[in-house]
Write a protein that holds these residues in place. Structure first.
Motif, PDB file in Angstrom:
ATOM      1  N   UNK A  33       3.525   3.153   8.024  1.00  0.00           N
ATOM      2  CA  UNK A  33       4.467   4.228   8.309  1.00  0.00           C
ATOM      3  C   UNK A  33       4.686   5.134   7.101  1.00  0.00           C
ATOM      4  N   UNK A  34       4.485   4.579   5.891  1.00  0.00           N
ATOM      5  CA  UNK A  34       4.642   5.360   4.655  1.00  0.00           C
ATOM      6  C   UNK A  34       6.052   5.906   4.480  1.00  0.00           C
ATOM      7  N   UNK A  35       7.000   5.333   5.184  1.00  0.00           N
ATOM      8  CA  UNK A  35       8.392   5.708   4.972  1.00  0.00           C
ATOM      9  C   UNK A  35       9.263   4.514   5.320  1.00  0.00           C
ATOM     10  N   UNK A  36      10.547   4.672   5.190  1.00  0.00           N
ATOM     11  CA  UNK A  36      11.451   3.592   5.522  1.00  0.00           C
ATOM     12  C   UNK A  36      11.745   2.694   4.334  1.00  0.00           C
ATOM     13  N   UNK A 278       5.463   0.603  -2.034  1.00  0.00           N
ATOM     14  CA  UNK A 278       4.608   1.290  -2.987  1.00  0.00           C
ATOM     15  C   UNK A 278       3.157   0.869  -2.982  1.00  0.00           C
ATOM     16  N   UNK A 279       2.805  -0.126  -2.175  1.00  0.00           N
ATOM     17  CA  UNK A 279       1.427  -0.629  -2.181  1.00  0.00           C
ATOM     18  C   UNK A 279       0.482   0.369  -1.514  1.00  0.00           C
ATOM     19  N   UNK A 280      -0.771   0.390  -1.973  1.00  0.00           N
ATOM     20  CA  UNK A 280      -1.781   1.272  -1.405  1.00  0.00           C
ATOM     21  C   UNK A 280      -2.657   0.557  -0.397  1.00  0.00           C
ATOM     22  N   UNK A 281      -2.348  -0.678  -0.094  1.00  0.00           N
ATOM     23  CA  UNK A 281      -3.112  -1.411   0.912  1.00  0.00           C
ATOM     24  C   UNK A 281      -2.219  -2.488   1.513  1.00  0.00           C
ATOM     25  N   UNK A 282      -2.654  -3.009   2.643  1.00  0.00           N
ATOM     26  CA  UNK A 282      -1.945  -4.099   3.298  1.00  0.00           C
ATOM     27  C   UNK A 282      -2.257  -5.412   2.581  1.00  0.00           C
ATOM     28  N   UNK A 283      -1.293  -6.299   2.572  1.00  0.00           N
ATOM     29  CA  UNK A 283      -1.493  -7.674   2.118  1.00  0.00           C
ATOM     30  C   UNK A 283      -1.596  -8.563   3.361  1.00  0.00           C
ATOM     31  N   UNK A 294       8.684  -7.957  -0.097  1.00  0.00           N
ATOM     32  CA  UNK A 294       9.549  -6.801   0.135  1.00  0.00           C
ATOM     33  C   UNK A 294       8.660  -5.757   0.774  1.00  0.00           C
ATOM     34  N   UNK A 295       8.851  -5.492   2.063  1.00  0.00           N
ATOM     35  CA  UNK A 295       7.865  -4.718   2.806  1.00  0.00           C
ATOM     36  C   UNK A 295       8.519  -3.700   3.727  1.00  0.00           C
ATOM     37  N   UNK A 296       7.808  -2.587   3.930  1.00  0.00           N
ATOM     38  CA  UNK A 296       8.242  -1.557   4.873  1.00  0.00           C
ATOM     39  C   UNK A 296       7.652  -1.763   6.257  1.00  0.00           C
TER      40      UNK A 296
END
Length: 326
Positions: A33-36, A278-283, A294-296
């Motif tokens: 989503x890149x937000x929230x 702030x991560x650029x990829x999924x874990x 801590x995730x969006x």
């Protein structure tokens, strides 16, 4: 179980299947989503051998969250699924069985019906915990409803897509079946509201109200406040719920997912993917290995078919905000 020899056709098929599933995961859930807000996601799951026990527990907590979305999406392999499996599996269930779990048939009543919807209320002779929650549909109040079903009419059929147990706050949702299947199964459950523990995680409710015209549930929470749960999308790909609280929930999780995992091939949820702040990829991790983040965004589902509730949907929690979305 013996391992497959390297010369086996299955040994070359499995990597291709996993690769295709990863592509399906990306397309089914969409981009991050890149937000929230980033919320605390914790795992309190415990290993079991019995497939009929909900041993998976993923909790979501943040003292400022007043809005988020829950989405059920068909698994990545749904297009190739030709045989579903949903029968109970009592293997290695030492303290429960088909006999001990059997209950008398509930009393069923149609609480509401129009050209698009049917709402059914089910009452059991006994429920696992005392409950005096009332159910309100429109202006009609009905007590002692243990299970509320929402069915969406499509053609000459009414397809069940949502259930809620008012007595403990458990929900299940699923999209409409794809064209090649008449029916799909439920899998993971979830909780909306302050998650407390009473033999297992629960949300204590005072009233569950549903407005058929707006497709909106209003939950009156026993600890105070209300939650509004609106059906925002329902089609052959996904079902999306928009959740808003009138007051934030501090000190307890504001939502939780419950599910089952025994093995990769016998699970309702086998993996989790989170997009950390702030991560650029999924874990991505196996569900039982995951601890916290801590995730969006959080996705929980399966990449390969399971022998248990094979068609059950993947689940996504995201769009966490301190204020309702515009």
């Amino acid at each position: 179980m013996s391992s497959l020899p390297m010369s086996s056709p299955m040994s070359s098929f499995l990597p291709r299947l996993v690769a295709l599933s990863l592509i399906g995961f990306a397309s089914a859930t969409g981009a991050a989503t890149l937000d929230g807000l980033a919320v605390t996601v914790t795992n309190t799951s415990e290993p079991v051998l019995c497939a009929e026990k909900d041993n998976v527990a993923i909790n979501f907590a943040a003292p400022e969250v007043k809005h988020f979305q829950i989405e059920a999406v068909h698994p990545a392999y749904m297009g190739s699924l030709r045989q579903d499996r949903w029968e109970p599996d009592w293997t290695a269930c030492e303290d429960i069985s088909e006999q001990t779990s059997a209950k008398p048939h509930p009393t069923m009543a149609t609480l509401y019906e129009d050209a698009d919807l049917r709402i059914m209320g089910l009452s059991f002779t006994e429920f696992w915990r005392p409950s005096d929650v009332t159910v309100t549909i429109g202006d009609k109040v009905t007590p002692k409803i243990h299970l509320l079903q929402l069915l969406k009419k499509r053609g000459n059929k009414a397809v069940e897509v949502l259930v809620i147990y008012p007595g403990d706050g458990y929900w299940r949702i699923k999209p409409l079946p794809p064209e090649h299947l008449d029916w799909t199964s439920y899998g993971s459950s979830f909780l909306v509201g302050p998650v407390e523990f009473d033999q297992r995680p629960v949300v204590n409710l005072k009233d569950v109200a549903f407005d058929p015209k707006t497709m909106t549930f209003t939950l009156t929470l026993a600890k105070g406040g209300k939650a509004i749960v609106a059906v925002k999308a329902l089609n052959e790909e996904r079902m999306t719920l928009d959740v808003s609280f009138d007051q934030a929930i501090a000190g307890l999780p504001f939502a939780g997912l419950r599910s089952m995992y025994v093995t990769e091939f016998n699970a309702d949820v086998a993996r989790i993917a989170v997009r950390e702040a702030g991560a650029r990829s999924w874990r991505e991790e196996p569900i039982m290995n995951f601890r916290d983040a801590k995730a969006t965004d959080a996705w929980m589902g399966r990449l390969v078919p399971s022998r248990h509730n094979t068609s059950a949907p993947d689940m996504m929690f995201n769009r966490f905000r301190a204020t309702p979305a515009p």
